[in-house]
Design a protein around this motif. Structure first.
Motif, PDB file in Angstrom:
ATOM      1  N   TYR A 104       1.202  -1.288  -0.029  1.00 33.30           N
ATOM      2  CA  TYR A 104       0.205  -0.001  -0.093  1.00 33.30           C
ATOM      3  C   TYR A 104       0.866   1.237  -0.496  1.00 33.30           C
ATOM      4  O   TYR A 104       1.230   1.430   0.837  1.00 33.30           O
ATOM      5  CB  TYR A 104      -0.802  -0.076   1.172  1.00 33.30           C
ATOM      6  N   ALA A 105       0.790   1.884  -1.149  1.00 37.01           N
ATOM      7  CA  ALA A 105       1.724   3.110  -1.238  1.00 37.01           C
ATOM      8  C   ALA A 105       1.760   4.329  -1.907  1.00 37.01           C
ATOM      9  O   ALA A 105       0.162   4.134  -2.563  1.00 37.01           O
ATOM     10  CB  ALA A 105       3.085   2.346  -2.156  1.00 37.01           C
ATOM     11  N   ARG A 106       1.971   5.125  -2.032  1.00 40.11           N
ATOM     12  CA  ARG A 106       1.273   5.989  -2.215  1.00 40.11           C
ATOM     13  C   ARG A 106       1.613   6.328  -3.766  1.00 40.11           C
ATOM     14  O   ARG A 106       2.806   5.601  -4.170  1.00 40.11           O
ATOM     15  CB  ARG A 106       1.877   8.003  -2.050  1.00 40.11           C
ATOM     16  N   GLU A 107       1.295   7.054  -4.525  1.00 45.27           N
ATOM     17  CA  GLU A 107       1.801   7.208  -6.306  1.00 45.27           C
ATOM     18  C   GLU A 107       3.573   7.932  -6.043  1.00 45.27           C
ATOM     19  O   GLU A 107       3.382   8.274  -5.456  1.00 45.27           O
ATOM     20  CB  GLU A 107       0.618   8.291  -6.957  1.00 45.27           C
ATOM     21  N   GLY A 108       3.836   7.779  -7.471  1.00 42.06           N
ATOM     22  CA  GLY A 108       5.579   7.676  -7.757  1.00 42.06           C
ATOM     23  C   GLY A 108       6.085   7.108  -7.190  1.00 42.06           C
ATOM     24  O   GLY A 108       7.438   6.894  -7.064  1.00 42.06           O
ATOM     25  N   TRP A 109       6.032   5.815  -6.479  1.00 41.65           N
ATOM     26  CA  TRP A 109       6.601   4.578  -6.419  1.00 41.65           C
ATOM     27  C   TRP A 109       7.375   4.229  -7.741  1.00 41.65           C
ATOM     28  O   TRP A 109       6.896   4.255  -8.579  1.00 41.65           O
ATOM     29  CB  TRP A 109       5.973   3.182  -5.768  1.00 41.65           C
ATOM     30  N   SER A 110       7.975   3.123  -7.334  1.00 46.47           N
ATOM     31  CA  SER A 110       9.154   2.341  -9.111  1.00 46.47           C
ATOM     32  C   SER A 110      10.137   1.580  -8.620  1.00 46.47           C
ATOM     33  O   SER A 110       9.805   0.716  -7.038  1.00 46.47           O
ATOM     34  CB  SER A 110      10.665   4.322  -8.562  1.00 46.47           C
ATOM     35  N   TRP A 111       9.921   0.660  -9.487  1.00 47.04           N
ATOM     36  CA  TRP A 111      10.790  -0.261  -9.266  1.00 47.04           C
ATOM     37  C   TRP A 111      12.124   0.038  -9.370  1.00 47.04           C
ATOM     38  O   TRP A 111      12.717   0.401  -9.121  1.00 47.04           O
ATOM     39  CB  TRP A 111      10.514  -1.433 -10.255  1.00 47.04           C
ATOM     40  N   ASN A 112      13.185  -1.206  -8.628  1.00 49.50           N
ATOM     41  CA  ASN A 112      14.351  -1.124  -8.726  1.00 49.50           C
ATOM     42  C   ASN A 112      15.080  -2.263  -9.457  1.00 49.50           C
ATOM     43  O   ASN A 112      14.493  -3.299  -9.199  1.00 49.50           O
ATOM     44  CB  ASN A 112      15.142  -1.384  -7.000  1.00 49.50           C
ATOM     45  N   VAL A 122       0.616  -3.134  -6.369  1.00 49.29           N
ATOM     46  CA  VAL A 122       1.178  -2.299  -5.371  1.00 49.29           C
ATOM     47  C   VAL A 122      -0.762  -1.635  -5.383  1.00 49.29           C
ATOM     48  O   VAL A 122      -1.133  -1.479  -6.341  1.00 49.29           O
ATOM     49  CB  VAL A 122       1.667  -1.198  -6.685  1.00 49.29           C
ATOM     50  N   ILE A 123      -0.627  -1.192  -3.988  1.00 47.73           N
ATOM     51  CA  ILE A 123      -1.955  -0.351  -3.934  1.00 47.73           C
ATOM     52  C   ILE A 123      -1.609   1.229  -3.694  1.00 47.73           C
ATOM     53  O   ILE A 123      -1.773   1.527  -2.847  1.00 47.73           O
ATOM     54  CB  ILE A 123      -3.118  -1.241  -3.168  1.00 47.73           C
ATOM     55  N   THR A 124      -2.558   2.001  -4.686  1.00 47.02           N
ATOM     56  CA  THR A 124      -2.576   3.123  -4.285  1.00 47.02           C
ATOM     57  C   THR A 124      -4.222   3.808  -3.813  1.00 47.02           C
ATOM     58  O   THR A 124      -5.058   3.775  -4.154  1.00 47.02           O
ATOM     59  CB  THR A 124      -2.343   3.707  -5.507  1.00 47.02           C
ATOM     60  N   PRO A 125      -3.805   5.230  -2.929  1.00 42.53           N
ATOM     61  CA  PRO A 125      -4.643   5.176  -2.225  1.00 42.53           C
ATOM     62  C   PRO A 125      -5.083   6.707  -3.161  1.00 42.53           C
ATOM     63  O   PRO A 125      -4.447   7.344  -4.088  1.00 42.53           O
ATOM     64  CB  PRO A 125      -4.078   5.673  -1.016  1.00 42.53           C
ATOM     65  N   GLU A 126      -6.490   7.026  -3.019  1.00 49.94           N
ATOM     66  CA  GLU A 126      -7.146   8.392  -3.477  1.00 49.94           C
ATOM     67  C   GLU A 126      -6.635   9.030  -3.014  1.00 49.94           C
ATOM     68  O   GLU A 126      -6.825   9.557  -1.755  1.00 49.94           O
ATOM     69  CB  GLU A 126      -9.416   7.887  -4.135  1.00 49.94           C
ATOM     70  N   PRO A 127      -6.661  10.358  -3.644  1.00 52.69           N
ATOM     71  CA  PRO A 127      -6.234  11.541  -3.268  1.00 52.69           C
ATOM     72  C   PRO A 127      -7.128  12.031  -1.590  1.00 52.69           C
ATOM     73  O   PRO A 127      -6.410  12.067  -0.629  1.00 52.69           O
ATOM     74  CB  PRO A 127      -6.641  13.091  -4.024  1.00 52.69           C
ATOM     75  N   ALA A 128      -9.500  11.345  -2.099  1.00 53.98           N
ATOM     76  CA  ALA A 128      -9.778  11.888  -0.737  1.00 53.98           C
ATOM     77  C   ALA A 128      -9.133  11.577   0.498  1.00 53.98           C
ATOM     78  O   ALA A 128      -9.325  11.491   1.245  1.00 53.98           O
ATOM     79  CB  ALA A 128     -11.150  11.399  -1.235  1.00 53.98           C
ATOM     80  N   TRP A 176       4.970   4.567   1.465  1.00 61.17           N
ATOM     81  CA  TRP A 176       4.008   4.472   2.401  1.00 61.17           C
ATOM     82  C   TRP A 176       2.714   4.880   2.353  1.00 61.17           C
ATOM     83  O   TRP A 176       2.729   6.689   2.524  1.00 61.17           O
ATOM     84  CB  TRP A 176       3.237   3.437   3.764  1.00 61.17           C
ATOM     85  N   TYR A 177       0.881   4.596   3.290  1.00 64.49           N
ATOM     86  CA  TYR A 177       0.055   5.458   2.745  1.00 64.49           C
ATOM     87  C   TYR A 177       0.069   6.961   3.246  1.00 64.49           C
ATOM     88  O   TYR A 177      -0.016   8.235   3.300  1.00 64.49           O
ATOM     89  CB  TYR A 177      -1.176   5.170   3.246  1.00 64.49           C
ATOM     90  N   ASP A 178       0.993   6.709   4.925  1.00 63.20           N
ATOM     91  CA  ASP A 178       1.561   7.684   5.942  1.00 63.20           C
ATOM     92  C   ASP A 178       2.996   8.410   5.381  1.00 63.20           C
ATOM     93  O   ASP A 178       3.068   9.604   6.572  1.00 63.20           O
ATOM     94  CB  ASP A 178       1.784   7.375   7.135  1.00 63.20           C
ATOM     95  N   GLY A 179       3.184   8.668   4.865  1.00 57.51           N
ATOM     96  CA  GLY A 179       4.358   9.156   4.228  1.00 57.51           C
ATOM     97  C   GLY A 179       5.985   8.758   4.738  1.00 57.51           C
ATOM     98  O   GLY A 179       7.081   9.150   3.763  1.00 57.51           O
TER      99      GLY A 179
END
Length: 215
Positions: free
Chosen positions: A130-138, A179-185, A151-154
């Motif tokens: 559960y990650a924010r938008e902007g994650w990337s593979w290494n 990878v599950i990204t959250p909605e802005p809300a 993570w969601y909490d930053g």
């Protein structure tokens, strides 16, 4: 010799049975286990640590926080292994390696996880991050060998994907990851919740003192 042995045996039979510290389903602050075999129900890790936790069958493990720093006999969880249909919810703490086998599933929401090994086929995802938008593979040598993001909490995370499963014919770890990204809300609500929680802690601090005075 027999006369000495009999009293010792009688004494041993009278000793109380000592169960592992995690038999109550909780590894809390001040507790460090070496080999945990969890077969049924939910095991909660909240402030403690372990050298190895192995969940089997349909059991569940919930990691809220661990001791620190990460190290054998010191803190954190060195090896966290999921087998059969076991389930993991990981919210915080420190773990060196997470291994997922068979039909086990892991939901990762926060904390530090250094590495993930997967001995599974990618017919469906088994590891949910559960990650924010902007994650990337290494990448290493042109192949996906890890993931980095927030993570969601930053809080930041960087997880390495091992090749142990591949050496036994399993699919690469990343194929088992969703990878599950959250909605802005959702992020807005989480931020608001964090502010209210901090205010609540401050209020509890003052309230606690007043309560002591009233007592």
């Amino acid at each position: 010799m027999m006369k000495r042995t009999v009293p010792l045996l009688l004494f041993a039979c009278c000793l109380p049975v000592v169960y592992a510290g995690y038999a109550d389903g909780l590894i809390s602050a001040g507790e460090y286990e070496w080999q945990v075999d969890w077969l049924v129900g939910t095991l909660v890790v909240d402030g403690g640590g372990a050298d190895r936790i192995e969940a089997r069958d349909f059991s569940q493990v919930e990691v809220r926080s661990t001791s620190a720093p990460l190290g054998t006999g010191v803190g954190g969880i060195m090896d966290l292994v999921l087998k059969y249909n076991s389930h993991l919810d990981y919210y915080g703490g420190e773990t060196e390696e997470l291994t997922v086998r068979m039909d086990a599933m892991a939901h990762l929401y926060g904390g530090r996880i250094d590495g993930i090994s997967s001995f599974q086929y990618a017919t469906t995802e088994h590891v949910f991050i559960y990650a924010r938008e902007g994650w990337s593979w290494n990448y290493e040598a042109g192949k996906i060998r890890g993931i980095t993001g927030l993570w969601y909490d930053g809080d930041p995370f960087s997880i390495r994907f091992t090749t142990l499963g591949e050496s036994f014919g399993a699919d690469p770890v990343w194929k088992n990851v969703k990878v599950i990204t959250p909605e802005p809300a959702t992020l807005l609500l989480m931020a608001l919740g964090g502010v209210l929680l901090r205010r609540g802690h401050r209020a509890d601090g003052h309230g606690g003192k007043m309560g002591l005075l009233r007592g």
